[in-house]
Design a protein around this motif. Structure first.
Motif, PDB file in Angstrom:
ATOM      1  N   LEU A  59      43.279  46.105  37.350  1.00 21.72           N
ATOM      2  CA  LEU A  59      43.804  46.987  38.397  1.00 21.72           C
ATOM      3  C   LEU A  59      42.781  47.393  39.469  1.00 21.72           C
ATOM      4  N   PRO A  60      41.550  47.783  39.108  1.00 21.84           N
ATOM      5  CA  PRO A  60      40.613  48.169  40.172  1.00 21.84           C
ATOM      6  C   PRO A  60      40.379  47.067  41.204  1.00 21.84           C
ATOM      7  N   GLY A  61      40.385  45.814  40.764  1.00 21.16           N
ATOM      8  CA  GLY A  61      40.204  44.721  41.709  1.00 21.16           C
ATOM      9  C   GLY A  61      41.480  44.363  42.441  1.00 21.16           C
ATOM     10  N   LEU A  62      42.580  44.237  41.697  1.00 21.34           N
ATOM     11  CA  LEU A  62      43.840  43.826  42.314  1.00 21.34           C
ATOM     12  C   LEU A  62      44.373  44.862  43.298  1.00 21.34           C
ATOM     13  N   ARG A  79      45.498  48.900  47.926  1.00 17.40           N
ATOM     14  CA  ARG A  79      46.900  49.079  47.536  1.00 17.40           C
ATOM     15  C   ARG A  79      46.996  50.286  46.594  1.00 17.40           C
ATOM     16  N   TYR A  80      46.724  51.448  47.123  1.00 18.50           N
ATOM     17  CA  TYR A  80      46.590  52.655  46.314  1.00 18.50           C
ATOM     18  C   TYR A  80      47.920  53.114  45.730  1.00 18.50           C
ATOM     19  N   GLU A  81      48.983  52.995  46.499  1.00 15.25           N
ATOM     20  CA  GLU A  81      50.296  53.410  45.989  1.00 15.25           C
ATOM     21  C   GLU A  81      50.727  52.527  44.826  1.00 15.25           C
ATOM     22  N   ASP A  82      50.441  51.229  44.941  1.00 16.25           N
ATOM     23  CA  ASP A  82      50.746  50.329  43.834  1.00 16.25           C
ATOM     24  C   ASP A  82      49.956  50.722  42.590  1.00 16.25           C
ATOM     25  N   ALA A  92      40.443  52.847  34.888  1.00 18.05           N
ATOM     26  CA  ALA A  92      41.201  52.579  36.113  1.00 18.05           C
ATOM     27  C   ALA A  92      41.608  53.876  36.815  1.00 18.05           C
ATOM     28  N   ILE A  93      42.003  54.876  36.043  1.00 17.57           N
ATOM     29  CA  ILE A  93      42.413  56.165  36.629  1.00 17.57           C
ATOM     30  C   ILE A  93      41.243  56.823  37.345  1.00 17.57           C
ATOM     31  N   TYR A  94      40.090  56.788  36.721  1.00 13.77           N
ATOM     32  CA  TYR A  94      38.910  57.400  37.342  1.00 13.77           C
ATOM     33  C   TYR A  94      38.561  56.688  38.649  1.00 13.77           C
ATOM     34  N   LYS A  95      38.601  55.368  38.632  1.00 15.82           N
ATOM     35  CA  LYS A  95      38.289  54.613  39.848  1.00 15.82           C
ATOM     36  C   LYS A  95      39.340  54.858  40.930  1.00 15.82           C
ATOM     37  N   TYR A  96      40.593  55.028  40.499  1.00 18.89           N
ATOM     38  CA  TYR A  96      41.633  55.392  41.458  1.00 18.89           C
ATOM     39  C   TYR A  96      41.308  56.737  42.113  1.00 18.89           C
ATOM     40  N   ILE A 140      46.872  29.004  35.014  1.00 16.29           N
ATOM     41  CA  ILE A 140      46.227  28.578  36.263  1.00 16.29           C
ATOM     42  C   ILE A 140      45.769  29.782  37.085  1.00 16.29           C
ATOM     43  N   SER A 141      46.391  30.950  36.846  1.00 21.43           N
ATOM     44  CA  SER A 141      45.990  32.164  37.554  1.00 21.43           C
ATOM     45  C   SER A 141      46.060  33.332  36.583  1.00 21.43           C
ATOM     46  N   GLN A 142      44.933  34.025  36.406  1.00 18.61           N
ATOM     47  CA  GLN A 142      44.841  35.117  35.431  1.00 18.61           C
ATOM     48  C   GLN A 142      44.451  36.400  36.154  1.00 18.61           C
ATOM     49  N   ALA A 143      45.193  37.471  35.890  1.00 21.24           N
ATOM     50  CA  ALA A 143      45.000  38.729  36.620  1.00 21.24           C
ATOM     51  C   ALA A 143      43.590  39.264  36.496  1.00 21.24           C
ATOM     52  N   TRP A 144      43.040  39.297  35.274  1.00 24.97           N
ATOM     53  CA  TRP A 144      41.719  39.920  35.152  1.00 24.97           C
ATOM     54  C   TRP A 144      40.605  39.012  35.683  1.00 24.97           C
ATOM     55  N   SER A 145      40.846  37.702  35.718  1.00 27.93           N
ATOM     56  CA  SER A 145      39.871  36.807  36.351  1.00 27.93           C
ATOM     57  C   SER A 145      39.748  37.146  37.832  1.00 27.93           C
ATOM     58  N   VAL A 146      40.905  37.288  38.480  1.00 26.04           N
ATOM     59  CA  VAL A 146      40.928  37.633  39.906  1.00 26.04           C
ATOM     60  C   VAL A 146      40.425  39.060  40.109  1.00 26.04           C
ATOM     61  N   GLY A 147      40.922  39.987  39.280  1.00 26.96           N
ATOM     62  CA  GLY A 147      40.626  41.403  39.467  1.00 26.96           C
ATOM     63  C   GLY A 147      39.168  41.760  39.322  1.00 26.96           C
ATOM     64  N   LYS A 148      38.539  41.282  38.251  1.00 28.76           N
ATOM     65  CA  LYS A 148      37.139  41.649  38.018  1.00 28.76           C
ATOM     66  C   LYS A 148      36.222  41.060  39.090  1.00 28.76           C
ATOM     67  N   ILE A 149      36.565  39.861  39.576  1.00 28.66           N
ATOM     68  CA  ILE A 149      35.750  39.255  40.628  1.00 28.66           C
ATOM     69  C   ILE A 149      35.932  40.004  41.944  1.00 28.66           C
ATOM     70  N   LEU A 150      37.168  40.374  42.271  1.00 26.84           N
ATOM     71  CA  LEU A 150      37.396  41.178  43.477  1.00 26.84           C
ATOM     72  C   LEU A 150      36.682  42.521  43.392  1.00 26.84           C
ATOM     73  N   GLU A 151      36.725  43.140  42.224  1.00 25.58           N
ATOM     74  CA  GLU A 151      36.056  44.434  42.047  1.00 25.58           C
ATOM     75  C   GLU A 151      34.548  44.291  42.259  1.00 25.58           C
ATOM     76  N   LYS A 152      33.984  43.208  41.708  1.00 21.26           N
ATOM     77  CA  LYS A 152      32.548  42.972  41.874  1.00 21.26           C
ATOM     78  C   LYS A 152      32.196  42.773  43.348  1.00 21.26           C
ATOM     79  N   MET A 153      33.005  42.003  44.052  1.00 20.58           N
ATOM     80  CA  MET A 153      32.704  41.729  45.456  1.00 20.58           C
ATOM     81  C   MET A 153      32.846  42.977  46.321  1.00 20.58           C
ATOM     82  N   ASN A 154      33.592  43.951  45.843  1.00 17.45           N
ATOM     83  CA  ASN A 154      33.803  45.192  46.587  1.00 17.45           C
ATOM     84  C   ASN A 154      32.794  46.269  46.209  1.00 17.45           C
ATOM     85  N   SER A 155      31.937  45.979  45.249  1.00 15.87           N
ATOM     86  CA  SER A 155      31.006  47.011  44.747  1.00 15.87           C
ATOM     87  C   SER A 155      29.785  47.151  45.662  1.00 15.87           C
TER      88      SER A 155
END
Length: 613
Positions: free
Chosen positions: A310-313, A319-322, A358-362, A598-613
């Protein structure tokens, strides 16, 4: 600008290579359209329209068989793998494939061009296929229907009730009333005897490789015919579609998602756009709320995967409301102090702890204290259940969390037994537990100052006993009874509140890099370990034995990779398996092939979170 991946003719002509390149477009409801760049289905999960409730998705329209008439000659431009043959070999006419992010096929037939493009619309159970071609051509399009669960196959003929229309047909079914129609082509029903309407023995190679059922039959109710230079075929559970308006709106929606990410992160690279669009694929609407689908094609909703990703996605993409809706959705399902890991299964020790993270990061992103106040009592209750014990989970006298075998993310079972039991006190569970207590201390200071002290005391006791139990002088043990070098200790370095000091962290990173890191990510077990399985292949038993014993999981790369390493990995990964996606896992040894979803949520999410850190 939307991103584009282009596959050239020299790759498309190589069927062994091209059949491993898959594409997917989704509808934000859990439904999707997916196949290979050849248009040859290699999985039971492939099809043009997959729809239904998240736990009951069905392949409705499997594919369209296309034939072109040009200068009194007929050319079959589809590609299928049957039990004993590839037929037709339409891929030989395929000149180009690109994903932009909708799939586009360009065929060259005796010097004349035909283009096929596939669209899905967010929020609609429909697929739109548009053909554009030179005037001299006549196009014949035969829909092939499956009407079965994504987890099963048509092994024999069955009754499919068809109501013919002037421009197409309805499939009348107890669960799904599908309309397949054309805006500008004639439709002719199939008048053959019922058994001759079936195409027999399609062979799904990827399912065969996984030791699963892999042969099925598909039903053809008729044919669309047109000699106009544009044909639109629509398959819809939602009635007629204003396709031009809907496509334009969907393209703009995707552009806005990317624009919001770029505004927040200042990252404008092409590979990052694919991560953002892949994140969008995993965020779905469920019963007037929002959720996350763990992996395409076969996973549904998983609590653990949801809150790791969730933090990455959601947060990295603004997408805070989501994010808020997803948190509310899962909190509404809490039982025994736990969120479900899968539907009605409360068997995860870590899913609820990742929820706190996830709640804390939100909150850090939004400062939405009003929401925290609304859910605060539910969070207190979850902590109390962990302290007092619940469903295989208990806090020991040393304040650390015990869990039964198979309750962490390394949860594969073979013959009823966990492959990596990790019964007892697992390293990442203690890190998440400490993090949750510190988060509760933080929120209590803002909402309920009287209880903040008790959370702080508990947290300090956890930290003291954690270091005594897990630190061995060089790295963190995997459990209180197992000093195997595993990547789970990386979680203890990557939470908002951590227990390890800088010197310990540096030592842990050194050990992990020396023993587990590859250019493709982090292995789950050192290569020199006696249980190492470097190749994720074979039947379910063989795959589960390797699942957490050597395979590489891209989500773990987000816990240790630097931004340059991750960028290099993503640029490679989005072009070699699920196009524009990050896979579930990768072989831990040569040839390091991407495997699993072929597409995994936490694979995408953790990488996006890292790139945003």
């Amino acid at each position: 600008m939307l991103p584009k991946i282009k596959i050239e003719k020299n790759t498309l002509e190589n069927i062994e290579k091209a059949k491993k390149l898959e594409w997917i477009v989704t509808n934000g409801l859990g439904g999707y359209s997916s196949s290979t760049v050849l248009g040859m289905n290699t999985r039971k999960y492939h099809g043009l329209l997959i729809a239904g409730n998240i736990d009951e998705r069905h392949v409705l329209l499997s594919k369209l068989e296309e034939e072109v008439e040009l200068n009194n000659k007929k050319y079959e431009i589809s590609t299928n793998r049957y039990l004993d043959i590839v037929y037709p070999k339409g891929f030989l006419f395929l000149e180009e494939f690109d994903l932009d992010p909708f799939p586009r096929f360009v065929f060259n037939i005796d010097g004349k061009k035909l283009e096929k493009k596939i669209f899905m619309i967010n929020g609609r159970n429909a697929v739109i296929i548009i053909y554009e071609f030179d005037q001299e051509m006549k196009l014949f399009i035969k829909p092939l229907l499956a009407f079965r669960s994504i987890y099963s196959l048509n092994k024999e003929m069955k009754r499919i009730e068809i109501k013919n229309l002037e421009n197409g047909f309805f499939v009348l079914d107890n669960k799904f009333n599908l309309k397949v129609y054309s805006i500008n082509a004639n439709y002719k029903e199939n008048n053959l005897e019922e058994d001759k309407k079936w195409y027999w023995n399609f062979f799904y190679e990827e399912d065969a490789n996984r030791g699963e059922d892999c042969i099925e039959h598909l039903y053809n109710p008729g044919v669309f015919i047109s000699n106009k230079n544009k044909v639109v075929i629509i398959a819809s559970l939602d009635g007629d579609i204003d396709f031009e308006k809907e496509i334009k709106k969907e393209i703009q929606r995707k552009k806005n998602i990317i624009k919001n990410f770029q505004k927040k992160t200042k990252i404008k690279d092409e590979w990052a756009k694919w991560l953002v669009l892949s994140a969008d694929n995993h965020i779905i609407s469920v019963n007037d709320s929002k959720s996350i689908i763990a992996g395409y094609h076969w996973f549904g909703e998983w609590g653990r995967d949801t809150f790791i990703s969730l933090p990455g996605l959601c947060l990295a993409t603004a997408r805070y409301e989501d994010a808020r809706e997803i948190i509310k959705y899962y909190l509404s399902k809490v039982k025994y102090g736990l969120i479900p890991n899968t539907k009605d299964n409360y068997n995860s020790v870590d899913a609820s702890l990742w929820l706190f993270d996830a709640i804390y990061k939100y909150y850090l992103e939004t400062e939405d204290l009003e929401f925290i106040m609304q859910i605060y009592d539910k969070l207190k209750s979850i902590i109390a259940f962990y302290m007092n014990g619940t469903k295989g989970i208990s806090m020991d006298k040393d304040f650390l969390i015990y869990s039964s075998a198979g309750m962490t993310w390394m949860d594969a079972f073979v013959d009823g037994n966990p492959v990596t039991p990790r019964e007892g006190k697992a390293v990442e569970i203690q890190a998440l537990w400490y993090n949750a207590l510190k988060i509760m201390e933080f929120f209590a200071r803002k909402i309920d100052s009287k209880s903040s002290y008790s959370y702080a005391i508990f947290a300090e006791n956890v930290k003291e006993n954690f270091l005594k139990t897990f630190w061995n002088g060089n790295y963190l043990k995997d459990t209180d009874k197992d000093d195997t070098i595993r990547p789970n200790q990386l979680v203890a370095l990557n939470l908002p509140f951590v227990m390890v000091e800088k010197e310990m962290k540096d030592s842990i990173l050194k050990v992990v890099r020396e023993n587990l890191i590859t250019e493709f990510g982090v292995r789950t077990l050192p290569k020199n370990h006696k249980n190492f399985c470097g190749n994720y292949s074979g039947g379910l038993k063989e795959r589960d034995l390797a699942y957490h014993n050597g395979t590489i999981w891209p989500w773990l790369f987000g816990l240790i990779g630097n931004k340059e390493e991750i960028k290099k990995f993503v640029e490679m990964e989005i072009n070699r398996y699920g196009l524009g996606c990050i896979s579930e896992l990768i072989d831990g040894d040569n040839p390091f092939e991407s495997k699993g979803c072929i597409s995994q949520a936490w694979s995408v999410g953790k990488i996006l979170e890292k790139m945003n850190s």
